[in-house]
Design a protein around this motif. Structure first.
Motif, PDB file in Angstrom:
ATOM      1  N   GLU A  41      46.928  18.586 -46.704  1.00  0.00           N
ATOM      2  CA  GLU A  41      46.846  17.278 -46.687  1.00  0.00           C
ATOM      3  C   GLU A  41      45.557  16.810 -46.911  1.00  0.00           C
ATOM      4  OE1 GLU A  41      49.054  15.206 -43.901  1.00  0.00           O
ATOM      5  OE2 GLU A  41      51.184  16.161 -44.652  1.00  0.00           O
ATOM      6  N   ALA A  42      45.045  15.708 -47.772  1.00  0.00           N
ATOM      7  CA  ALA A  42      43.711  15.306 -47.802  1.00  0.00           C
ATOM      8  C   ALA A  42      43.520  14.763 -46.318  1.00  0.00           C
ATOM      9  CB  ALA A  42      43.564  14.165 -48.838  1.00  0.00           C
ATOM     10  N   TYR A  43      42.282  14.865 -45.782  1.00  0.00           N
ATOM     11  CA  TYR A  43      41.781  14.757 -44.427  1.00  0.00           C
ATOM     12  C   TYR A  43      40.380  13.769 -44.672  1.00  0.00           C
ATOM     13  CZ  TYR A  43      40.659  15.014 -39.779  1.00  0.00           C
ATOM     14  OH  TYR A  43      40.731  14.561 -38.214  1.00  0.00           O
ATOM     15  N   MET A  44      39.482  14.183 -45.304  1.00  0.00           N
ATOM     16  CA  MET A  44      38.411  13.184 -45.397  1.00  0.00           C
ATOM     17  C   MET A  44      37.272  13.757 -46.420  1.00  0.00           C
ATOM     18  SD  MET A  44      35.993  13.292 -41.794  1.00  0.00           S
ATOM     19  CE  MET A  44      37.435  12.391 -41.150  1.00  0.00           C
ATOM     20  N   PHE A  45      36.262  12.994 -46.677  1.00  0.00           N
ATOM     21  CA  PHE A  45      34.988  13.502 -47.414  1.00  0.00           C
ATOM     22  C   PHE A  45      33.876  13.639 -46.245  1.00  0.00           C
ATOM     23  CE2 PHE A  45      37.686  11.724 -50.692  1.00  0.00           C
ATOM     24  CZ  PHE A  45      37.422  12.934 -51.559  1.00  0.00           C
ATOM     25  N   SER A  46      33.216  14.774 -46.042  1.00  0.00           N
ATOM     26  CA  SER A  46      32.219  14.937 -45.035  1.00  0.00           C
ATOM     27  C   SER A  46      30.836  15.530 -45.883  1.00  0.00           C
ATOM     28  CB  SER A  46      32.646  15.801 -43.969  1.00  0.00           C
ATOM     29  OG  SER A  46      31.529  15.977 -43.113  1.00  0.00           O
ATOM     30  N   TRP A  47      29.869  15.372 -44.906  1.00  0.00           N
ATOM     31  CA  TRP A  47      28.556  15.892 -45.556  1.00  0.00           C
ATOM     32  C   TRP A  47      28.276  17.381 -45.070  1.00  0.00           C
ATOM     33  CZ3 TRP A  47      28.723  13.482 -41.237  1.00  0.00           C
ATOM     34  CH2 TRP A  47      28.084  13.803 -40.036  1.00  0.00           C
ATOM     35  N   THR A  48      29.283  17.904 -44.390  1.00  0.00           N
ATOM     36  CA  THR A  48      29.035  19.183 -44.022  1.00  0.00           C
ATOM     37  C   THR A  48      30.365  19.958 -44.404  1.00  0.00           C
ATOM     38  OG1 THR A  48      30.107  18.850 -41.765  1.00  0.00           O
ATOM     39  CG2 THR A  48      27.681  18.657 -41.846  1.00  0.00           C
ATOM     40  N   PRO A  49      30.496  21.155 -44.633  1.00  0.00           N
ATOM     41  CA  PRO A  49      31.568  21.915 -45.141  1.00  0.00           C
ATOM     42  C   PRO A  49      32.517  22.372 -43.859  1.00  0.00           C
ATOM     43  CG  PRO A  49      29.739  23.441 -45.033  1.00  0.00           C
ATOM     44  CD  PRO A  49      29.159  22.076 -44.808  1.00  0.00           C
ATOM     45  N   TYR A  50      32.043  21.958 -42.655  1.00  0.00           N
ATOM     46  CA  TYR A  50      32.929  22.264 -41.365  1.00  0.00           C
ATOM     47  C   TYR A  50      33.520  23.718 -41.597  1.00  0.00           C
ATOM     48  CZ  TYR A  50      35.896  20.708 -37.423  1.00  0.00           C
ATOM     49  OH  TYR A  50      36.600  20.562 -36.260  1.00  0.00           O
ATOM     50  N   SER A  51      32.597  24.552 -41.586  1.00  0.00           N
ATOM     51  CA  SER A  51      32.922  26.089 -41.720  1.00  0.00           C
ATOM     52  C   SER A  51      33.280  26.516 -40.490  1.00  0.00           C
ATOM     53  CB  SER A  51      31.862  26.640 -42.186  1.00  0.00           C
ATOM     54  OG  SER A  51      30.600  26.607 -41.122  1.00  0.00           O
ATOM     55  N   PRO A  52      33.918  27.513 -40.268  1.00  0.00           N
ATOM     56  CA  PRO A  52      34.770  28.256 -38.947  1.00  0.00           C
ATOM     57  C   PRO A  52      33.488  28.564 -38.036  1.00  0.00           C
ATOM     58  CG  PRO A  52      35.728  29.303 -40.917  1.00  0.00           C
ATOM     59  CD  PRO A  52      34.545  28.498 -41.436  1.00  0.00           C
ATOM     60  N   LEU A  53      32.330  28.909 -38.259  1.00  0.00           N
ATOM     61  CA  LEU A  53      31.362  29.058 -37.388  1.00  0.00           C
ATOM     62  C   LEU A  53      30.363  28.139 -37.213  1.00  0.00           C
ATOM     63  CD1 LEU A  53      30.619  32.983 -37.842  1.00  0.00           C
ATOM     64  CD2 LEU A  53      32.159  31.970 -36.249  1.00  0.00           C
ATOM     65  N   SER A  54      30.685  26.662 -37.605  1.00  0.00           N
ATOM     66  CA  SER A  54      29.731  25.712 -37.503  1.00  0.00           C
ATOM     67  C   SER A  54      29.617  25.108 -36.056  1.00  0.00           C
ATOM     68  CB  SER A  54      29.995  24.526 -38.472  1.00  0.00           C
ATOM     69  OG  SER A  54      31.354  24.133 -37.894  1.00  0.00           O
ATOM     70  N   PRO A  55      28.779  24.617 -35.607  1.00  0.00           N
ATOM     71  CA  PRO A  55      28.375  24.026 -34.157  1.00  0.00           C
ATOM     72  C   PRO A  55      29.468  23.080 -33.913  1.00  0.00           C
ATOM     73  CG  PRO A  55      26.125  24.161 -35.296  1.00  0.00           C
ATOM     74  CD  PRO A  55      27.269  24.303 -36.392  1.00  0.00           C
ATOM     75  N   ALA A  56      29.928  22.070 -34.669  1.00  0.00           N
ATOM     76  CA  ALA A  56      31.198  21.339 -34.716  1.00  0.00           C
ATOM     77  C   ALA A  56      32.259  21.858 -34.261  1.00  0.00           C
ATOM     78  CB  ALA A  56      31.118  20.332 -35.861  1.00  0.00           C
ATOM     79  N   ARG A  57      32.702  23.054 -35.078  1.00  0.00           N
ATOM     80  CA  ARG A  57      33.991  23.639 -35.081  1.00  0.00           C
ATOM     81  C   ARG A  57      33.931  24.580 -33.404  1.00  0.00           C
ATOM     82  NH1 ARG A  57      36.846  25.213 -39.914  1.00  0.00           N
ATOM     83  NH2 ARG A  57      38.088  26.441 -38.315  1.00  0.00           N
ATOM     84  N   ILE A  58      32.650  25.106 -33.190  1.00  0.00           N
ATOM     85  CA  ILE A  58      32.838  25.812 -31.953  1.00  0.00           C
ATOM     86  C   ILE A  58      32.872  24.704 -30.821  1.00  0.00           C
ATOM     87  CG2 ILE A  58      31.248  27.367 -30.684  1.00  0.00           C
ATOM     88  CD1 ILE A  58      29.958  28.466 -33.251  1.00  0.00           C
ATOM     89  N   SER A  59      32.038  23.713 -30.802  1.00  0.00           N
ATOM     90  CA  SER A  59      32.293  22.687 -29.618  1.00  0.00           C
ATOM     91  C   SER A  59      33.555  22.093 -29.580  1.00  0.00           C
ATOM     92  CB  SER A  59      31.000  21.946 -29.749  1.00  0.00           C
ATOM     93  OG  SER A  59      31.041  21.058 -30.820  1.00  0.00           O
ATOM     94  N   GLY A  60      34.398  22.163 -30.860  1.00  0.00           N
ATOM     95  CA  GLY A  60      35.708  21.471 -30.839  1.00  0.00           C
ATOM     96  C   GLY A  60      35.450  19.965 -31.342  1.00  0.00           C
ATOM     97  N   ASP A  61      34.522  19.532 -31.700  1.00  0.00           N
ATOM     98  CA  ASP A  61      34.275  18.342 -32.539  1.00  0.00           C
ATOM     99  C   ASP A  61      35.280  18.367 -33.735  1.00  0.00           C
ATOM    100  OD1 ASP A  61      32.810  17.431 -30.281  1.00  0.00           O
ATOM    101  OD2 ASP A  61      30.961  17.892 -31.458  1.00  0.00           O
ATOM    102  N   LYS A  62      35.526  17.115 -34.083  1.00  0.00           N
ATOM    103  CA  LYS A  62      36.261  16.740 -35.294  1.00  0.00           C
ATOM    104  C   LYS A  62      35.427  16.439 -36.437  1.00  0.00           C
ATOM    105  CE  LYS A  62      40.588  15.104 -33.280  1.00  0.00           C
ATOM    106  NZ  LYS A  62      41.669  13.878 -33.317  1.00  0.00           N
ATOM    107  N   PRO A  63      35.667  16.783 -37.446  1.00  0.00           N
ATOM    108  CA  PRO A  63      34.766  16.425 -38.719  1.00  0.00           C
ATOM    109  C   PRO A  63      34.537  15.146 -38.803  1.00  0.00           C
ATOM    110  CG  PRO A  63      36.837  17.179 -39.779  1.00  0.00           C
ATOM    111  CD  PRO A  63      37.103  17.554 -38.180  1.00  0.00           C
ATOM    112  N   ARG A  64      33.393  14.538 -39.238  1.00  0.00           N
ATOM    113  CA  ARG A  64      33.112  12.989 -39.388  1.00  0.00           C
ATOM    114  C   ARG A  64      32.811  12.837 -40.751  1.00  0.00           C
ATOM    115  NH1 ARG A  64      28.513  12.169 -35.100  1.00  0.00           N
ATOM    116  NH2 ARG A  64      28.902  10.041 -35.688  1.00  0.00           N
ATOM    117  N   GLY A  65      33.209  11.660 -41.443  1.00  0.00           N
ATOM    118  CA  GLY A  65      33.195  11.320 -42.735  1.00  0.00           C
ATOM    119  C   GLY A  65      33.821   9.958 -43.139  1.00  0.00           C
ATOM    120  N   THR A  66      34.359  10.037 -44.332  1.00  0.00           N
ATOM    121  CA  THR A  66      35.111   8.776 -44.984  1.00  0.00           C
ATOM    122  C   THR A  66      36.458   9.216 -45.590  1.00  0.00           C
ATOM    123  OG1 THR A  66      34.944   6.733 -46.324  1.00  0.00           O
ATOM    124  CG2 THR A  66      33.586   8.738 -46.874  1.00  0.00           C
ATOM    125  N   PRO A  67      37.391   8.568 -45.759  1.00  0.00           N
ATOM    126  CA  PRO A  67      38.642   9.164 -46.464  1.00  0.00           C
ATOM    127  C   PRO A  67      38.397   8.790 -47.951  1.00  0.00           C
ATOM    128  CG  PRO A  67      39.005   7.018 -45.126  1.00  0.00           C
ATOM    129  CD  PRO A  67      37.821   7.477 -44.837  1.00  0.00           C
TER     130      PRO A  67
END
Length: 506
Positions: free
Chosen positions: A356-382
């Motif tokens: 399902e469509a989630y959002m448009f973000s400036w980062t790809p939110y890859s599996p090894l990105s710092p946001a994924r490792i720290s447990g943060d959700k992606p940030r952007g606009t729908p």
């Protein structure tokens, strides 16, 4: 494989504008504002700014009037301050150099101390004015003789401060302690000129001028006039240099830049061949002669003022015409490319569910990105419509374009643990690591059993067993392909931007 109309790696050597979110309260905003990749992300919060401004000038023991003045200044500063989006290094801020904060009582105390001690600078200023205005021609000619000796033999230059200390500091101090005898009418004749014997007066000391004294108010008068002189010279220099160097007329400033660059390169090569002694001698005599009253009267006549003004105007016109003929500026606007990643999500436990469509973000939110490792959700606009161009830029393309070269941007960012579609919708999907590990163990077990079976049977039978085993693995992989995919997938969209032209008054 199809390609996009825009080369996604065309701006590899220059800073590429990326998308950056500027939240106001820490939550996910509804809009994205692209900025350049080199822009700083440090910001001063409103709370810290208010605390800093409220702490300006707080000192113990101040009277009620001082506190009222400080409060008025703080209120004015709070109302006048408007944050700017530009990231310009402020070399006068306390973060650049640690200096005390502004305070009205401290300002008043420092001004009184400064004004009571600045008299010696104004005495030197008055002496220089008298020297270069030929008030006493003998002193000016003496200065020219000294200047000539220094220019002819520059090794005499270190002698000047020592000789000045001897003749202008120590000799007057000695004469103060050994004064000439006072002669009155009717007294016996005394031979004057003997400086021997014990001192007859106390040593001269320099004390600050007392407040409300004549010298104190004279210093205030001279300081007032000095501020006016500085402002006049400052404005005159800026009025002359700013139009030439601030690129308001890019052709003129570019031509001047080229001329200065050529002269600098020429001096770098030929500076040791120039007669610098003669040059400085000529400059010193010229500037001193310009201060003579007769020369000043000639320069201030209306005819000469008009001649000087016309000469300056002709020089500027010559540079302007030369720049129009020889300088050709780029007529097109600077263009770049911005990117946005479309993210889709599905629950991890729902292996056969739809993304399902989630959002448009400036980062790809890859599996090894710092946001994924720290447990943060992606940030952007729908919504696509909420994505804005960077400040100072505007869209040059009408719509976003899907980047069909998905493998290139994945390899460029060294993204691992994903499955890349090179056809179709170009999704880059996470891989389910638990499923991959279990499949790997099963494949290793099948390989071990196949090797044992091949030892027992012949070569032909082993080939048949190998083909059957490969077919079984292929069917098992295809049947379990959905379970290999993780909970996130993304794809890249690009769009061209160009710099906005400067409007009048900006």
């Amino acid at each position: 494989m199809a390609s996009t109309p825009h080369d996604s790696l065309a701006n590899r050597d220059t800073p590429i504008p990326v998308l950056q979110i500027h939240p106001a309260d820490g939550s996910t905003p509804s809009t994205l504002t692209p900025t350049t990749a080199s822009a700083s992300t440090h910001r001063l919060s409103a709370t810290k700014l208010k605390d800093k401004l409220q702490n300006l000038g707080d000192k113990t023991g101040r009277d009620a009037s001082s506190r009222m003045g400080d409060n008025m200044f703080h209120l004015y500063t709070l109302r006048a301050f408007t944050p700017s989006g530009a990231r310009v290094k402020d070399r006068r801020s306390r973060s650049y150099v640690a200096r005390p904060n502004f305070s009205i009582p401290t300002m008043s105390s420092n001004f009184r101390r400064f004004n009571s001690r600045i008299g010696v600078a104004f005495v030197l200023q008055n002496r220089l004015i008298r020297l270069f205005t030929w008030t006493q021609p003998t002193q000016t000619l003496s200065f020219l003789f000294v200047w000539t000796f220094v220019c002819v033999d520059p090794y005499l230059l270190p002698v000047l401060p020592l000789a000045s200390c001897l003749f202008f500091v120590m000799v007057p101090s000695f004469l103060t302690r050994h004064p000439e005898p006072e002669i009155h009418v009717g007294d016996a004749d005394l031979w004057q000129g003997s400086l021997g014997g014990p001192p007859l007066a106390g040593a001269r000391t320099i004390k600050p001028a007392p407040e409300f004294s004549k010298d104190f108010f004279r210093n205030m008068r001279d300081l007032q006039n000095c501020m006016e002189d500085f402002s006049t010279i400052h404005d005159a220099v800026l009025a002359f240099l700013t139009p030439l160097t601030n690129f308001s007329n890019e052709n003129l400033s570019s031509m001047l830049y080229i001329l200065l660059l050529l002269v600098s390169c020429l001096l770098f090569i030929t500076a040791h061949l120039l007669p610098w002694r003669l040059i400085f001698l000529f400059i010193g005599y010229t500037l001193t002669a310009l201060g003579h009253p007769t020369i000043q009267d000639l320069l201030t006549t209306p005819e000469n003022e008009k001649f000087l003004s016309d000469t300056e105007h002709e020089g500027r016109s010559f540079l302007l015409s030369l720049s129009k003929h020889d300088i050709e500026l780029e007529p097109t606007h600077e263009s770049r490319e911005v990117e946005i990643f479309e993210l889709q999500h599905r629950p991890l436990h729902d292996e056969h569910g739809e993304y399902e469509a989630y959002m448009f973000s400036w980062t790809p939110y890859s599996p090894l990105s710092p946001a994924r490792i720290s447990g943060d959700k992606p940030r952007g606009t729908p919504f696509f419509e909420d994505v804005l161009p960077p400040r100072g830029w505007r869209w040059s393309d009408k719509k976003w374009t899907l980047d069909l070269l998905s493998r290139e941007w994945v390899e460029d960012r060294c993204v691992t643990g994903v499955e890349v579609e090179i056809e179709g919708e170009r999704w880059v999907t996470d891989l389910h690591y638990d499923v991959l590990e279990s499949e790997g163990e099963r494949e290793r077990e099948r390989a071990t059993n196949t090797a044992r079976l091949r030892k027992k049977v012949g070569s032909k039978a082993s080939r048949d067993v190998g083909e059957q085993e490969k077919e079984v693995l292929r069917r098992a992989w295809e049947s379990g392909r959905q379970s290999r995919k993780g909970e996130w997938r993304r794809r890249r969209w690009v769009r061209g931007v160009e710099r906005m032209p400067l409007r009048n008054g900006e």
